[in-house]
Motif scaffolding. Structure first.
Motif, PDB file in Angstrom:
ATOM      1  N   LEU A 195       0.845  -1.184   0.000  1.00 60.72           N
ATOM      2  CA  LEU A 195       0.000   0.000   0.000  1.00 60.72           C
ATOM      3  C   LEU A 195       0.882   1.235   0.000  1.00 60.72           C
ATOM      4  CD1 LEU A 195      -2.518  -1.145   2.772  1.00 60.72           C
ATOM      5  CD2 LEU A 195      -2.806  -1.355   0.300  1.00 60.72           C
ATOM      6  N   GLN A 196       0.529   2.226  -0.818  1.00 63.97           N
ATOM      7  CA  GLN A 196       1.348   3.420  -0.946  1.00 63.97           C
ATOM      8  C   GLN A 196       0.501   4.665  -0.739  1.00 63.97           C
ATOM      9  OE1 GLN A 196       3.860   3.417  -4.453  1.00 63.97           O
ATOM     10  NE2 GLN A 196       3.813   1.192  -4.572  1.00 63.97           N
ATOM     11  N   SER A 197       1.109   5.676  -0.118  1.00 64.19           N
ATOM     12  CA  SER A 197       0.436   6.948   0.100  1.00 64.19           C
ATOM     13  C   SER A 197       0.963   7.987  -0.878  1.00 64.19           C
ATOM     14  CB  SER A 197       0.661   7.430   1.535  1.00 64.19           C
ATOM     15  OG  SER A 197       1.995   7.889   1.693  1.00 64.19           O
ATOM     16  N   ASP A 198       0.233   9.084  -1.013  1.00 66.26           N
ATOM     17  CA  ASP A 198       0.662  10.156  -1.906  1.00 66.26           C
ATOM     18  C   ASP A 198       1.959  10.797  -1.432  1.00 66.26           C
ATOM     19  OD1 ASP A 198      -1.556   9.707  -3.458  1.00 66.26           O
ATOM     20  OD2 ASP A 198      -2.774  11.260  -2.473  1.00 66.26           O
ATOM     21  N   GLY A 199       2.252  10.697  -0.143  1.00 62.86           N
ATOM     22  CA  GLY A 199       3.470  11.300   0.401  1.00 62.86           C
ATOM     23  C   GLY A 199       4.712  10.451   0.246  1.00 62.86           C
ATOM     24  N   GLY A 200       4.592   9.280  -0.399  1.00 57.73           N
ATOM     25  CA  GLY A 200       5.745   8.429  -0.626  1.00 57.73           C
ATOM     26  C   GLY A 200       5.932   7.319   0.393  1.00 57.73           C
ATOM     27  N   PHE A 201       5.111   7.294   1.440  1.00 56.34           N
ATOM     28  CA  PHE A 201       5.214   6.229   2.430  1.00 56.34           C
ATOM     29  C   PHE A 201       4.520   4.971   1.902  1.00 56.34           C
ATOM     30  CE2 PHE A 201       5.595  10.133   4.869  1.00 56.34           C
ATOM     31  CZ  PHE A 201       6.706   9.853   5.655  1.00 56.34           C
ATOM     32  N   TYR A 202       5.065   3.812   2.282  1.00 53.72           N
ATOM     33  CA  TYR A 202       4.456   2.563   1.827  1.00 53.72           C
ATOM     34  C   TYR A 202       4.562   1.482   2.901  1.00 53.72           C
ATOM     35  CZ  TYR A 202       9.270   1.052   0.774  1.00 53.72           C
ATOM     36  OH  TYR A 202      10.602   0.730   0.860  1.00 53.72           O
ATOM     37  N   LEU A 203       3.660   0.516   2.808  1.00 48.48           N
ATOM     38  CA  LEU A 203       3.646  -0.651   3.681  1.00 48.48           C
ATOM     39  C   LEU A 203       3.587  -1.885   2.809  1.00 48.48           C
ATOM     40  CD1 LEU A 203       1.647  -1.319   6.896  1.00 48.48           C
ATOM     41  CD2 LEU A 203       1.394  -2.890   4.958  1.00 48.48           C
ATOM     42  N   GLU A 204       4.398  -2.878   3.161  1.00 48.28           N
ATOM     43  CA  GLU A 204       4.414  -4.131   2.415  1.00 48.28           C
ATOM     44  C   GLU A 204       4.297  -5.298   3.387  1.00 48.28           C
ATOM     45  OE1 GLU A 204       7.175  -5.145  -1.093  1.00 48.28           O
ATOM     46  OE2 GLU A 204       8.059  -6.205   0.628  1.00 48.28           O
ATOM     47  N   HIS A 205       3.366  -6.214   3.110  1.00 48.16           N
ATOM     48  CA  HIS A 205       3.171  -7.395   3.947  1.00 48.16           C
ATOM     49  C   HIS A 205       3.285  -8.632   3.073  1.00 48.16           C
ATOM     50  CE1 HIS A 205       0.421 -10.023   6.643  1.00 48.16           C
ATOM     51  NE2 HIS A 205       1.681 -10.137   7.003  1.00 48.16           N
ATOM     52  N   THR A 206       4.126  -9.592   3.466  1.00 50.81           N
ATOM     53  CA  THR A 206       4.352 -10.778   2.652  1.00 50.81           C
ATOM     54  C   THR A 206       4.266 -12.052   3.482  1.00 50.81           C
ATOM     55  OG1 THR A 206       6.751 -10.636   2.978  1.00 50.81           O
ATOM     56  CG2 THR A 206       5.840  -9.575   1.016  1.00 50.81           C
ATOM     57  N   LEU A 207       3.971 -13.136   2.802  1.00 50.30           N
ATOM     58  CA  LEU A 207       4.044 -14.484   3.361  1.00 50.30           C
ATOM     59  C   LEU A 207       5.062 -15.235   2.521  1.00 50.30           C
ATOM     60  CD1 LEU A 207       2.809 -16.555   5.380  1.00 50.30           C
ATOM     61  CD2 LEU A 207       1.249 -17.230   3.543  1.00 50.30           C
ATOM     62  N   GLY A 208       6.161 -15.628   3.153  1.00 45.77           N
ATOM     63  CA  GLY A 208       7.247 -16.246   2.404  1.00 45.77           C
ATOM     64  C   GLY A 208       7.809 -17.469   3.105  1.00 45.77           C
ATOM     65  N   TYR A 209       9.083 -17.752   2.852  1.00 44.87           N
ATOM     66  CA  TYR A 209       9.683 -18.964   3.364  1.00 44.87           C
ATOM     67  C   TYR A 209      11.191 -18.791   3.508  1.00 44.87           C
ATOM     68  CZ  TYR A 209      10.847 -19.423  -1.557  1.00 44.87           C
ATOM     69  OH  TYR A 209      11.316 -19.169  -2.826  1.00 44.87           O
ATOM     70  N   SER A 210      11.770 -19.598   4.362  1.00 43.28           N
ATOM     71  CA  SER A 210      13.216 -19.720   4.493  1.00 43.28           C
ATOM     72  C   SER A 210      13.559 -21.189   4.303  1.00 43.28           C
ATOM     73  CB  SER A 210      13.684 -19.246   5.871  1.00 43.28           C
ATOM     74  OG  SER A 210      15.031 -19.635   6.102  1.00 43.28           O
ATOM     75  N   LEU A 211      14.570 -21.480   3.508  1.00 44.83           N
ATOM     76  CA  LEU A 211      14.925 -22.865   3.223  1.00 44.83           C
ATOM     77  C   LEU A 211      15.797 -23.483   4.313  1.00 44.83           C
ATOM     78  CD1 LEU A 211      15.632 -22.682  -0.608  1.00 44.83           C
ATOM     79  CD2 LEU A 211      13.621 -23.611   0.543  1.00 44.83           C
ATOM     80  N   GLY A 212      16.210 -22.693   5.296  1.00 45.55           N
ATOM     81  CA  GLY A 212      17.022 -23.234   6.376  1.00 45.55           C
ATOM     82  C   GLY A 212      18.462 -23.477   5.952  1.00 45.55           C
ATOM     83  N   ARG A 213      19.115 -24.427   6.626  1.00 43.51           N
ATOM     84  CA  ARG A 213      20.525 -24.722   6.337  1.00 43.51           C
ATOM     85  C   ARG A 213      20.807 -26.192   6.624  1.00 43.51           C
ATOM     86  NH1 ARG A 213      24.621 -21.853  10.212  1.00 43.51           N
ATOM     87  NH2 ARG A 213      24.210 -23.731  11.453  1.00 43.51           N
ATOM     88  N   ALA A 214      21.572 -26.840   5.759  1.00 43.84           N
ATOM     89  CA  ALA A 214      21.948 -28.238   5.937  1.00 43.84           C
ATOM     90  C   ALA A 214      23.339 -28.327   6.552  1.00 43.84           C
ATOM     91  CB  ALA A 214      21.915 -28.971   4.595  1.00 43.84           C
ATOM     92  N   ASP A 215      23.643 -29.479   7.156  1.00 44.42           N
ATOM     93  CA  ASP A 215      25.003 -29.667   7.693  1.00 44.42           C
ATOM     94  C   ASP A 215      25.839 -30.513   6.734  1.00 44.42           C
ATOM     95  OD1 ASP A 215      23.797 -32.103   8.088  1.00 44.42           O
ATOM     96  OD2 ASP A 215      24.379 -32.305  10.195  1.00 44.42           O
ATOM     97  N   LYS A 216      25.570 -30.323   5.446  1.00 45.67           N
ATOM     98  CA  LYS A 216      26.342 -30.960   4.382  1.00 45.67           C
ATOM     99  C   LYS A 216      26.199 -30.109   3.122  1.00 45.67           C
ATOM    100  CE  LYS A 216      22.438 -33.899   3.069  1.00 45.67           C
ATOM    101  NZ  LYS A 216      21.966 -35.296   2.889  1.00 45.67           N
ATOM    102  N   ASP A 217      27.039 -30.361   2.138  1.00 46.02           N
ATOM    103  CA  ASP A 217      26.916 -29.649   0.866  1.00 46.02           C
ATOM    104  C   ASP A 217      25.524 -29.899   0.295  1.00 46.02           C
ATOM    105  OD1 ASP A 217      29.511 -28.886   1.196  1.00 46.02           O
ATOM    106  OD2 ASP A 217      30.337 -30.154  -0.389  1.00 46.02           O
ATOM    107  N   ALA A 218      24.851 -28.837  -0.119  1.00 50.16           N
ATOM    108  CA  ALA A 218      23.486 -28.948  -0.635  1.00 50.16           C
ATOM    109  C   ALA A 218      23.364 -28.170  -1.934  1.00 50.16           C
ATOM    110  CB  ALA A 218      22.486 -28.423   0.395  1.00 50.16           C
ATOM    111  N   ASP A 219      22.525 -28.681  -2.840  1.00 52.17           N
ATOM    112  CA  ASP A 219      22.333 -28.035  -4.139  1.00 52.17           C
ATOM    113  C   ASP A 219      21.254 -26.960  -4.095  1.00 52.17           C
ATOM    114  OD1 ASP A 219      24.275 -29.636  -5.358  1.00 52.17           O
ATOM    115  OD2 ASP A 219      22.830 -31.229  -5.781  1.00 52.17           O
ATOM    116  N   TRP A 220      20.284 -27.075  -3.180  1.00 53.24           N
ATOM    117  CA  TRP A 220      19.116 -26.201  -3.244  1.00 53.24           C
ATOM    118  C   TRP A 220      18.976 -25.276  -2.043  1.00 53.24           C
ATOM    119  CZ3 TRP A 220      15.339 -27.175   0.529  1.00 53.24           C
ATOM    120  CH2 TRP A 220      15.486 -28.376   1.226  1.00 53.24           C
TER     121      TRP A 220
END
Length: 261
Positions: A78-103
């Motif tokens: 959402l954006q205002s005429d004064g240049g202020f904006y708000l952004e809300h997202t639903l996303g993900y984190s793939l984490g971390r492996a304890d070995k070499d990983a491709d993805w």
């Protein structure tokens, strides 16, 4: 956590892809769709001294205030005429492996540390488009599917060049994490110490690093474009003192071709 393309670093690509896809003389938000593929040379995980080359998928779609993004997830702004904006997202984190990983992040050097699970997260960003070439933003990312702690980002973005064909952007981001977040990514528990052989370390919360990215996007025509990005990250003492950090300053390079319609 300073990581590869699937998390924080793709913010630089998202910034330029949005500018290229939404370039319009009146500056209003345009419906758009973009796909692309690139290659990225990056550390295996935040603090690793080993690098790797990997493919980078690019996907962005926008309809009005709603969008889907390979890096951010799905959300709205959402954006205002004064240049202020708000952004809300639903996303993900793939984490971390304890070995070499491709993805996802990970390296054999972390064997015995255990994996950090992938998690769904929600992010809330508040920003101000001070001028057409300068913006400031604060962002908080909170996990939903697992209690992995909260991380915060404060960024400044400078766009010294923006035309119908080219956009050049420089973004610098200060990174913060609460105690749980820091211990998850940079700490070593007693059990992990016994399994992996690292010295125990309790990473304190607070400021832990800076990421700076210089990116250039170029449109060859109405559909085809390119993205080139070079980044530098530096880990502060809270993270760099961790036994799993073998290098506190790291570089990242990305090259991609995009198609928008």
């Amino acid at each position: 956590m300073i990581t590869r393309n699937t998390t924080l670093y793709m913010a630089g690509l998202a910034l330029l892809a949005s500018a290229a896809a939404a370039r319009a003389d009146d500056g209003e938000t345009q419906d758009s769709f973009m796909i692309g593929l690139g290659a990225q040379y990056a550390p295996r995980y935040s603090g690793s001294d080993k690098m790797r080359l990997q493919p980078v998928p690019i996907f962005q779609a926008r309809r009005g205030a709603f969008f889907a993004d390979a890096q951010k997830g799905v959300g709205y702004d959402l954006q205002s005429d004064g240049g202020f904006y708000l952004e809300h997202t639903l996303g993900y984190s793939l984490g971390r492996a304890d070995k070499d990983a491709d993805w996802r992040d990970g390296a054999d050097r972390l064997k015995g540390m255990g994996s950090i699970d992938a998690s769904v997260n929600t992010a809330l960003a508040l920003g101000w488009q001070v001028t057409p070439w300068l913006s400031a933003e604060g962002k908080a990312v909170l996990p939903l599917s697992d209690d992995q702690g909260v991380n915060y980002q404060a960024s400044l973005t400078l766009v010294p060049l923006q035309s119908t064909r080219d956009t050049l952007a420089l973004q610098s981001t200060a990174l913060f994490g609460d105690a749980r977040y820091m211990h998850l990514w940079y700490g070593v528990s007693a059990a992990q110490s016994r399994r992996a052989g690292f010295e125990p370390y309790r990473a304190p919360g607070g400021f832990y690093g800076v990421q700076t990215t210089l990116s250039w996007s170029h449109q060859f025509d109405a559909n085809w474009g390119s993205l080139v990005s070079a980044g530098y990250s530096w880990l502060g003492d809270r993270a760099a003192a961790s036994p799993v950090v073998f290098r506190r300053d790291e570089g990242i390079g990305t090259l991609a071709i995009t198609y928008s319609f």
